[in-house]
Write an enzyme that holds these catalytic residues in place. Structure first.
Site, PDB file in Angstrom:
ATOM      1  N   CYS A  23       0.813  -1.216   0.000  1.00  0.00           N
ATOM      2  CA  CYS A  23       0.000   0.000   0.000  1.00  0.00           C
ATOM      3  C   CYS A  23       0.848   1.268   0.000  1.00  0.00           C
ATOM      4  CB  CYS A  23      -0.887   0.038   1.230  1.00  0.00           C
ATOM      5  SG  CYS A  23      -1.882  -1.421   1.449  1.00  0.00           S
ATOM      6  N   ARG A  26       5.671  -0.497  -5.940  1.00  0.00           N
ATOM      7  CA  ARG A  26       5.553  -1.273  -4.708  1.00  0.00           C
ATOM      8  C   ARG A  26       4.521  -2.393  -4.825  1.00  0.00           C
ATOM      9  NH1 ARG A  26       7.035   2.013  -0.052  1.00  0.00           N
ATOM     10  NH2 ARG A  26       5.360   1.073   1.127  1.00  0.00           N
ATOM     11  N   TRP A  75      -3.081  -2.714  -1.416  1.00  0.00           N
ATOM     12  CA  TRP A  75      -2.714  -4.109  -1.674  1.00  0.00           C
ATOM     13  C   TRP A  75      -3.563  -4.922  -0.713  1.00  0.00           C
ATOM     14  CZ3 TRP A  75      -0.075  -8.123   1.009  1.00  0.00           C
ATOM     15  CH2 TRP A  75       0.389  -9.171   0.187  1.00  0.00           C
ATOM     16  N   ASN A  97      -2.113   2.286   5.688  1.00  0.00           N
ATOM     17  CA  ASN A  97      -1.201   1.175   5.353  1.00  0.00           C
ATOM     18  C   ASN A  97      -1.047   0.337   6.614  1.00  0.00           C
ATOM     19  OD1 ASN A  97      -0.816   2.365   2.928  1.00  0.00           O
ATOM     20  ND2 ASN A  97       1.343   2.875   3.227  1.00  0.00           N
ATOM     21  N   GLY A  98      -1.014  -0.986   6.460  1.00  0.00           N
ATOM     22  CA  GLY A  98      -0.812  -1.840   7.635  1.00  0.00           C
ATOM     23  C   GLY A  98      -2.020  -2.718   7.889  1.00  0.00           C
ATOM     24  N   GLU A 131      17.063 -19.035  -5.466  1.00  0.00           N
ATOM     25  CA  GLU A 131      16.777 -17.694  -5.965  1.00  0.00           C
ATOM     26  C   GLU A 131      16.292 -17.768  -7.423  1.00  0.00           C
ATOM     27  OE1 GLU A 131      16.175 -14.966  -4.809  1.00  0.00           O
ATOM     28  OE2 GLU A 131      16.551 -13.511  -6.378  1.00  0.00           O
ATOM     29  N   LYS A 189      12.649 -16.440  -8.686  1.00  0.00           N
ATOM     30  CA  LYS A 189      12.477 -15.457  -9.772  1.00  0.00           C
ATOM     31  C   LYS A 189      11.512 -16.005 -10.819  1.00  0.00           C
ATOM     32  CE  LYS A 189      13.664 -12.637  -8.293  1.00  0.00           C
ATOM     33  NZ  LYS A 189      14.436 -12.297  -7.123  1.00  0.00           N
ATOM     34  N   GLU A 220       7.880 -16.091  -9.512  1.00  0.00           N
ATOM     35  CA  GLU A 220       7.336 -14.741  -9.285  1.00  0.00           C
ATOM     36  C   GLU A 220       6.855 -14.074 -10.563  1.00  0.00           C
ATOM     37  OE1 GLU A 220       9.389 -11.952  -6.126  1.00  0.00           O
ATOM     38  OE2 GLU A 220      10.854 -12.955  -7.367  1.00  0.00           O
ATOM     39  N   HIS A 258      16.124 -38.613  -3.164  1.00  0.00           N
ATOM     40  CA  HIS A 258      15.321 -38.769  -1.951  1.00  0.00           C
ATOM     41  C   HIS A 258      13.893 -38.294  -2.175  1.00  0.00           C
ATOM     42  CE1 HIS A 258      18.912 -39.948   0.148  1.00  0.00           C
ATOM     43  NE2 HIS A 258      19.522 -38.896  -0.368  1.00  0.00           N
ATOM     44  N   LYS A 263       6.303  -4.675  -3.705  1.00  0.00           N
ATOM     45  CA  LYS A 263       7.749  -4.451  -3.618  1.00  0.00           C
ATOM     46  C   LYS A 263       8.227  -4.396  -2.184  1.00  0.00           C
ATOM     47  CE  LYS A 263      11.829  -3.648  -5.136  1.00  0.00           C
ATOM     48  NZ  LYS A 263      12.511  -4.876  -5.615  1.00  0.00           N
TER      49      LYS A 263
HETATM   50  C1  F6R Z   1      11.716 -11.437  -4.513  1.00  0.00           C
HETATM   51  C2  F6R Z   1      11.586 -10.308  -3.618  1.00  0.00           C
HETATM   52  C3  F6R Z   1      11.130 -10.562  -2.226  1.00  0.00           C
HETATM   53  C4  F6R Z   1      11.948  -9.706  -1.245  1.00  0.00           C
HETATM   54  C5  F6R Z   1      11.388  -9.853   0.171  1.00  0.00           C
HETATM   55  C6  F6R Z   1      12.211  -9.102   1.190  1.00  0.00           C
HETATM   56  O1  F6R Z   1      12.124 -11.045  -5.784  1.00  0.00           O
HETATM   57  O2  F6R Z   1      11.840  -9.192  -3.976  1.00  0.00           O
HETATM   58  O3  F6R Z   1      11.205 -11.915  -1.892  1.00  0.00           O
HETATM   59  O4  F6R Z   1      13.277 -10.120  -1.297  1.00  0.00           O
HETATM   60  O5  F6R Z   1      10.074  -9.376   0.207  1.00  0.00           O
HETATM   61  O6  F6R Z   1      12.250  -7.740   0.904  1.00  0.00           O
HETATM   62  P1  F6R Z   1      13.378  -6.817   1.489  1.00  0.00           P
HETATM   63  O7  F6R Z   1      14.682  -7.267   0.915  1.00  0.00           O
HETATM   64  O8  F6R Z   1      13.001  -5.433   1.058  1.00  0.00           O
HETATM   65  O9  F6R Z   1      13.353  -6.990   2.979  1.00  0.00           O
END
Ligand code: F6R
Length: 610
Positions: free
Chosen positions: A2, A27, A75, A99-100, A483, A487, A490, A506, A605
């Protein structure tokens, strides 16, 4: 997640609010809305599910003109992303954006219903609007009523409120969700992130936890958590409005992937001497504190957690320091046994991730030696609340899927490993000088990996019709595989899982057939032969292999095996380099699938709620 924007001015503020929302789009959100006290002296709002552009379109058809207003990107947490649930929420003649999450919203809702308030949304936020309205009846003053209201809220909030009864001000409250006041000349602003306001001011005042603010055109009044009037420092940015520009690239994500050589270079700048890491890069007390460290506890979320997992291999192998890594959402609710002299390390791009922040706050009660934040945002809560900081210099990351933040975090964590080893005298002879040299070459190596862009784009075609993918890695490449899988899922929405290659037999081997591509990274190290055997097991079951392999690994294309040759690199730095082709792979698969690469569905974000 948000976003909040607010303004009180002498001019029409609607366009400023909408521009602020656009700047917060990166975000992630699923609806947007604006409330304005119009020049006709009425409080009016427009809300739309979907993008800010849809709200903008609605405003073009039905203009709201006024000098006081608040706006929001939502959001969804409580209730579907539809117009009725979008903010601002009204009660009588006041409007609230939030927000929250309010945890006691159900109990409050029942109380307010009993008092005759009618709810028109499923949100927790509407409870705040009605509660505030109720308090205002007796208390009269908006800021005083807000102070009384937040006393009854449990949870996290960043709040902005306007009222047609007091149309010369907006009031705000912060607890667990950041808010910043933008200072103008004869006009003032509010936002959840200063980026939203860079088009109107470069002077900012950050609210602290528990603060309430009353913002008028020509004054700002702040009270702290104890109700005392306080001054908060004004911060001036000199670098002008930050351009949010994709340049020659089709998406921010691709631009950010390609920025990695330069941001890694920046992250190293001023932190290396001829053949050593400069320990004071972590802060003036770092050398003294690091000398006492006997254990490291790393806590982070998502991609940042994967960076922490790589660091564990480095800390134990190079510096001989036991290290534990845990996701923040688990750590914060667990009874933790803290070993003596343990350094508590958080990793975060945003520095505002709710779980990571909560874990840091808990850690302060648990007897850790000190806290260190490896973070990309210098003005974040995480940085403000940690004893030591190392800022990654990735610059603003707009693509929701984290790329350059991850590789710069890895650089920061390698600097940490070498610093701890240096101060404690636990590094093998010559290791630090060698790795410092290798770090200096890293931007060039990353540039070479990026030059494989079009090769990876071709490989991506193998995935366009697939529904599942397996990522394999051994040693410090296992978190790199994790990772890579994160990616891909996502941004392309293809189900992807990562396994340590040795775990195949396993269980996951049962999944392998010719519909399940298997991606792996194969640097030339002592685990290479073991990895090759694991890959044979996949081929024997008809699985198609995509291998990013060191040019000296002796792996070549064959039936069902696609090998992309990677530039040779020191094994310790290989997780940083091998991340790049996996980022490119998910990017190109997502482009082929036509998904929203920079703002994937359901994701945000900056995850400022737990
Ligand atoms: C994945 C991604 C999220 C962030 C996670 C932590 O591409 O961006 O998994 O890594 O939400 O966010 P930060 O690093 O801002 O604490």
């Amino acid at each position: 997640m948000c976003g909040i924007v607010g303004a009180v001015a002498e001019r029409n503020i609607t366009a400023i609010l909408v521009e602020g929302l656009k700047r917060l789009e990166y975000r992630g959100y699923d609806s947007a809305g604006v409330a304005v006290y119009t020049n006709d002296e009425k409080l009016e709002r427009l809300r739309r599910p979907g993008k800010v552009s849809e709200l903008e379109q609605a405003l073009a058809e039905e203009a709201l003109v006024g000098r006081l207003g608040i706006a929001h990107t939502r959001w969804a947490t409580h209730g579907a992303p539809c117009e009725r649930n979008a903010h601002p929420h009204f009660s009588g003649d006041l409007a609230v954006v939030h927000n929250g999450i309010i945890e006691n919203h159900e109990a409050l809702r029942e109380q307010l219903k009993a008092l005759g308030y009618v709810f028109t949304s499923d949100t927790d936020t509407e409870v705040i609007a009605h509660l505030l309205n109720h308090k205002l009846k007796d208390l009269r003053d908006l800021a005083v009523a807000l102070k009384a209201t937040v006393k009854e809220l449990h949870g996290a909030y960043g709040l902005a409120v306007i009222s047609a009864q007091q149309p010369d001000r907006l009031v705000a409250a912060r607890s667990g969700s950041p808010l910043v006041i933008g200072l103008g000349l004869g006009e003032n602003f509010l936002a959840s992130d200063q980026l939203a306001l860079r088009q109107v001011t470069d002077r900012f005042m950050y609210l602290e936890e528990g603060d309430i603010a009353e913002i008028r055109r020509d004054s700002v009044q702040i009270w702290d958590v104890a109700g005392q009037a306080v001054e908060r420092q004004t911060v001036q940015y000199s670098d002008g409005a930050e351009a949010a520009d994709k340049g020659e690239f089709r998406h921010y994500m691709l631009k950010e992937i390609h920025e990695q050589p330069s941001v890694v270079q920046r992250t190293l700048e001023g932190r290396l001497s001829q053949n050593q890491v400069l320990v004071q890069a972590f802060g003036p007390q770092a050398a003294e504190l690091f000398a006492k460290v006997r254990n490291v506890q790393i806590v982070a979320c998502g991609t940042s957690y994967h960076a922490g997992m790589v660091a564990r291999y480095w800390l134990e192998e190079l510096a001989g320091i036991p290290c534990q890594v845990e996701v923040a959402s688990e750590f914060r609710y667990r009874k933790v046994v803290v070993q003596p002299d343990t350094l508590f390390v958080t990793i975060s791009q945003s520095g505002e991730t709710a779980d990571t922040l909560a874990a840091l706050r808990n850690a302060k009660e648990l007897g850790f030696l000190a806290s260190l934040a490896i973070c990309n945002v210098g003005i974040s809560s995480l940085v403000r609340e940690s004893d030591l900081t190392l800022l990654t210099q990735a610059g603003r990351e707009i693509g929701v899927a984290s790329t350059k933040a991850f590789t710069t975090q890895l650089v920061g964590l390698l600097l940490l490993t070498l610093s701890l080893g240096q101060v404690r005298g636990s590094l093998a002879a010559g290791v630090e000088a060698t790795l410092v040299e290798e770090l200096r070459r890293l931007p060039t190596r990353l540039g070479e990996a990026l030059a494989m862009d079009s090769t990876v784009e071709k490989i991506a075609e193998l995935f366009a019709e697939k529904n599942h993918t397996l990522f394999l890695g051994r040693g410090a490449q296992f978190p790199v595989a994790m990772e890579g899988a994160l990616k891909l899922k996502e941004i392309s929405y293809i189900h992807a899982e990562a396994y340590p290659a040795g775990e195949l037999k396993h269980g996951p081997l049962a999944l392998v057939d010719n519909d399940m591509p298997v991606v792996t990274v194969a640097p030339n190290n002592e685990l290479l032969e073991k990895l090759k055997s694991n890959l044979q097991e996949v081929r024997a079951r008809g699985g198609e292999l995509i291998v990013f392999a060191d040019e000296k690994a002796g792996m070549t294309n064959g039936e069902g095996t696609h090998v992309v040759q990677m530039p040779h690199i020191h094994d310790i730095l290989s997780p940083i380099l091998y991340t790049v082709p996996l980022q490119l792979l998910s990017y190109y698969v997502a482009v082929l699938k036509g998904t929203d690469v920079d703002q994937p569905r359901n994701l945000a974000k900056s995850v400022t709620v737990e």
